[in-house]
Design a protein around this motif. Structure first.
Motif, mmCIF file in Angstrom:
data_model
loop_
_atom_site.group_PDB
_atom_site.id
_atom_site.type_symbol
_atom_site.label_atom_id
_atom_site.label_comp_id
_atom_site.label_asym_id
_atom_site.label_seq_id
_atom_site.Cartn_x
_atom_site.Cartn_y
_atom_site.Cartn_z
ATOM 1 N N GLY A 54 0.821 -1.195 0.000
ATOM 2 C CA GLY A 54 0.000 0.000 0.000
ATOM 3 C C GLY A 54 0.859 1.251 0.000
ATOM 4 N N PHE A 55 0.241 2.372 -0.268
ATOM 5 C CA PHE A 55 0.970 3.638 -0.343
ATOM 6 C C PHE A 55 1.117 4.245 1.047
ATOM 7 C CE2 PHE A 55 -0.446 2.937 -4.604
ATOM 8 C CZ PHE A 55 0.553 3.477 -5.395
ATOM 9 N N ASP A 56 2.348 4.530 1.420
ATOM 10 C CA ASP A 56 2.666 5.052 2.749
ATOM 11 C C ASP A 56 2.667 6.579 2.707
ATOM 12 O OD1 ASP A 56 3.547 5.604 5.252
ATOM 13 O OD2 ASP A 56 5.513 4.655 5.040
ATOM 14 N N GLN A 57 1.626 7.196 3.292
ATOM 15 C CA GLN A 57 1.521 8.650 3.249
ATOM 16 C C GLN A 57 2.593 9.343 4.088
ATOM 17 O OE1 GLN A 57 -2.307 10.461 3.518
ATOM 18 N NE2 GLN A 57 -3.390 8.718 2.639
ATOM 19 N N LYS A 58 3.273 8.587 4.962
ATOM 20 C CA LYS A 58 4.359 9.188 5.734
ATOM 21 C C LYS A 58 5.496 9.640 4.822
ATOM 22 C CE LYS A 58 3.465 6.415 9.887
ATOM 23 N NZ LYS A 58 3.999 5.368 10.789
ATOM 24 N N ARG A 59 5.553 9.055 3.626
ATOM 25 C CA ARG A 59 6.628 9.416 2.698
ATOM 26 C C ARG A 59 6.468 10.831 2.159
ATOM 27 N NH1 ARG A 59 8.906 4.705 -1.108
ATOM 28 N NH2 ARG A 59 9.343 3.137 0.463
ATOM 29 N N ILE A 60 5.267 11.380 2.288
ATOM 30 C CA ILE A 60 5.051 12.741 1.794
ATOM 31 C C ILE A 60 5.792 13.745 2.664
ATOM 32 C CG2 ILE A 60 3.338 14.527 1.317
ATOM 33 C CD1 ILE A 60 1.322 12.336 0.806
ATOM 34 N N ALA A 61 5.814 13.478 3.956
ATOM 35 C CA ALA A 61 6.464 14.405 4.885
ATOM 36 C C ALA A 61 7.957 14.491 4.578
ATOM 37 C CB ALA A 61 6.247 13.936 6.321
ATOM 38 N N VAL A 62 8.454 15.702 4.434
ATOM 39 C CA VAL A 62 9.867 15.904 4.154
ATOM 40 C C VAL A 62 10.640 15.848 5.464
ATOM 41 C CG1 VAL A 62 11.593 17.464 3.189
ATOM 42 C CG2 VAL A 62 9.309 17.345 2.180
ATOM 43 N N LYS A 63 11.545 14.876 5.579
ATOM 44 C CA LYS A 63 12.362 14.786 6.781
ATOM 45 C C LYS A 63 13.291 15.992 6.855
ATOM 46 C CE LYS A 63 12.368 9.722 6.769
ATOM 47 N NZ LYS A 63 13.203 8.506 6.697
ATOM 48 N N ASN A 64 13.571 16.382 8.068
ATOM 49 C CA ASN A 64 14.405 17.565 8.270
ATOM 50 C C ASN A 64 15.885 17.199 8.099
ATOM 51 O OD1 ASN A 64 15.001 20.222 8.851
ATOM 52 N ND2 ASN A 64 15.084 19.870 11.061
ATOM 53 N N GLU A 65 16.237 16.758 6.877
ATOM 54 C CA GLU A 65 17.605 16.333 6.602
ATOM 55 C C GLU A 65 18.442 17.444 5.971
ATOM 56 O OE1 GLU A 65 18.813 13.539 7.457
ATOM 57 O OE2 GLU A 65 17.110 12.190 7.790
ATOM 58 N N LEU A 66 17.791 18.483 5.475
ATOM 59 C CA LEU A 66 18.519 19.557 4.813
ATOM 60 C C LEU A 66 18.787 20.708 5.773
ATOM 61 C CD1 LEU A 66 16.672 19.808 1.359
ATOM 62 C CD2 LEU A 66 18.600 18.341 2.016
ATOM 63 N N ASN A 67 19.986 21.257 5.708
ATOM 64 C CA ASN A 67 20.287 22.423 6.528
ATOM 65 C C ASN A 67 19.825 23.693 5.802
ATOM 66 O OD1 ASN A 67 22.378 23.181 4.646
ATOM 67 N ND2 ASN A 67 23.724 21.681 5.656
ATOM 68 N N MET A 68 19.981 24.834 6.445
ATOM 69 C CA MET A 68 19.491 26.093 5.870
ATOM 70 C C MET A 68 20.161 26.407 4.544
ATOM 71 S SD MET A 68 19.128 28.583 9.216
ATOM 72 C CE MET A 68 18.802 29.988 8.154
ATOM 73 N N ALA A 69 21.453 26.107 4.434
ATOM 74 C CA ALA A 69 22.180 26.397 3.202
ATOM 75 C C ALA A 69 21.642 25.570 2.040
ATOM 76 C CB ALA A 69 23.669 26.125 3.402
ATOM 77 N N GLU A 70 21.369 24.303 2.304
ATOM 78 C CA GLU A 70 20.833 23.437 1.251
ATOM 79 C C GLU A 70 19.453 23.918 0.808
ATOM 80 O OE1 GLU A 70 22.678 19.049 2.181
ATOM 81 O OE2 GLU A 70 21.457 20.002 3.740
ATOM 82 N N LYS A 71 18.639 24.344 1.757
ATOM 83 C CA LYS A 71 17.312 24.851 1.404
ATOM 84 C C LYS A 71 17.419 26.157 0.620
ATOM 85 C CE LYS A 71 14.870 22.710 5.291
ATOM 86 N NZ LYS A 71 14.087 22.953 6.533
ATOM 87 N N LEU A 72 18.385 26.991 0.984
ATOM 88 C CA LEU A 72 18.589 28.238 0.246
ATOM 89 C C LEU A 72 18.968 27.952 -1.207
ATOM 90 C CD1 LEU A 72 18.917 31.342 0.118
ATOM 91 C CD2 LEU A 72 21.312 31.001 0.824
ATOM 92 N N ILE A 73 19.844 26.982 -1.409
ATOM 93 C CA ILE A 73 20.265 26.611 -2.762
ATOM 94 C C ILE A 73 19.076 26.083 -3.563
ATOM 95 C CG2 ILE A 73 21.702 25.003 -4.081
ATOM 96 C CD1 ILE A 73 23.711 25.212 -1.667
#
Length: 333
Positions: A254-273
């Motif tokens: 089945g489809f796991d809706q938890k996969r939609i949530a973006v894990k907080n793996e990126l730091n601020m610099a990565e998000k800025l890029i």
């Protein structure tokens, strides 16, 4: 059905192409192919001699039936399948081009699996779509997109998953996966892929958001199957929750809706890029763009850029053939 017998799935790495391919492969009429890498690695323009033609088919058989990219292949078994294929040839080897052989292999495999159509998900096929359409003139393609925050987060830790994945991935391949990650490069590649998808016409191309597929799978699949002129089957909702070739096996269906949530793996610099490169296309695709303090994130973002200057020669040194044309296109655009 006004289409060729091979459906192409297009999407950037970590966008859900494997999940979508497996879902389509659960349909009673569809065979899910391995990533054959025909257009980016195996195809040539010239007409092959008999030995080269036979070696091409053996390579495709090794990939499709025996995971021939990473695993040790039993060529005795490959030869058994090869003889079956050779017996089905409608003409001599000398009269066949690379593309003729590939199409014959596709049709032969689909027929042997008792199916009527196949699905193939090699990521770089998107960049070879002109060649794809020259070979499969009525091809239909399904493009899948995913938030770049989620894509980069998954790509960042992909090498860790691969250490205990469902296939025995050689250490050198895991090192290459680790080496390829840089937020500047990954964000730019995401733009290249998704801009290509957005530029495709809607007649023979279907665009699907990963988040929509996972959150509302039945509606998404009914719309997709209608586009493919096939009937939706409930069995397609029973896909197992394992991802690409380097992810862990899972027996959960089945489809796991938890996969939609973006894990907080990126730091601020990565998000800025991500915001710098992907912001406009994200909005076009309906994704939210996070607010990031450029002043705080800039020093680390600059460090990532300096690291990229070192990484690009190493990528060339380790002969990333599958990234060569993609990187060229990335910096050309």
């Amino acid at each position: 059905m006004d289409m060729d017998n091979l459906i192409f799935i297009y999407g950037s790495s970590r966008s859900g192409t494997t999940l979508l391919s497996k879902t389509l492969g659960l349909h009673s009429s569809i065979h899910q192919f391995e990533e054959l890498h025909y257009f980016d690695l195996l195809r040539r323009e010239q007409v092959p001699n008999e030995d080269i033609a036979q070696n091409l088919i053996k390579r495709l058989i090794a990939i499709e039936f025996f995971e021939g990219f990473f695993e040790d292949v039993d060529y005795v078994k490959v030869d058994v399948e090869f003889k079956r294929f050779a017996a089905s040839l409608p003409t001599t080897w000398h009269n066949l081009s690379y593309d003729d052989l590939f199409k014959l292999f596709i049709t032969w495999t689909i027929n042997n699996k008792g199916k009527t159509v196949g699905v193939e998900q090699t990521g770089l096929n998107l960049l070879y779509d002109v060649q794809v359409r020259n070979v499969f003139r009525h091809r239909k393609a399904v493009g899948i997109v995913r938030s770049p925050y989620a894509v980069l987060s998954s790509q960042k830790n992909r090498w860790k998953i691969g250490r205990n994945g469902k296939r025995k991935i050689p250490r050198i391949e895991l090192f290459k996966v680790f080496l390829k990650y840089n937020p500047w490069l990954m964000a730019r590649l995401w733009v290249v892929y998704n801009r290509e998808l957005l530029n495709h016409d809607s007649k023979n191309n279907f665009l699907l958001r990963y988040e929509d597929l996972v959150s509302n799978p039945e509606k998404s699949l009914r719309d997709l199957m209608s586009f493919l002129d096939l009937t939706f089957e409930k069995s397609q909702l029973e896909v197992t929750n394992s991802g690409s070739s380097v992810e862990l096996e899972s027996n959960v269906k089945g489809f796991d809706q938890k996969r939609i949530a973006v894990k907080n793996e990126l730091n601020m610099a990565e998000k800025l890029i991500v915001n710098i490169f992907c912001g406009n296309i994200m909005r076009e695709l309906g994704y939210d763009v996070h607010r990031i303090s450029a002043l705080k994130a800039f020093p680390v973002a600059a460090l990532y850029f300096l690291i990229l200057v070192i990484q690009l020669p190493l990528i060339t040194l380790f002969n990333f053939n599958n990234l060569r044309d993609l990187i060229r296109k990335t910096f050309k655009n």
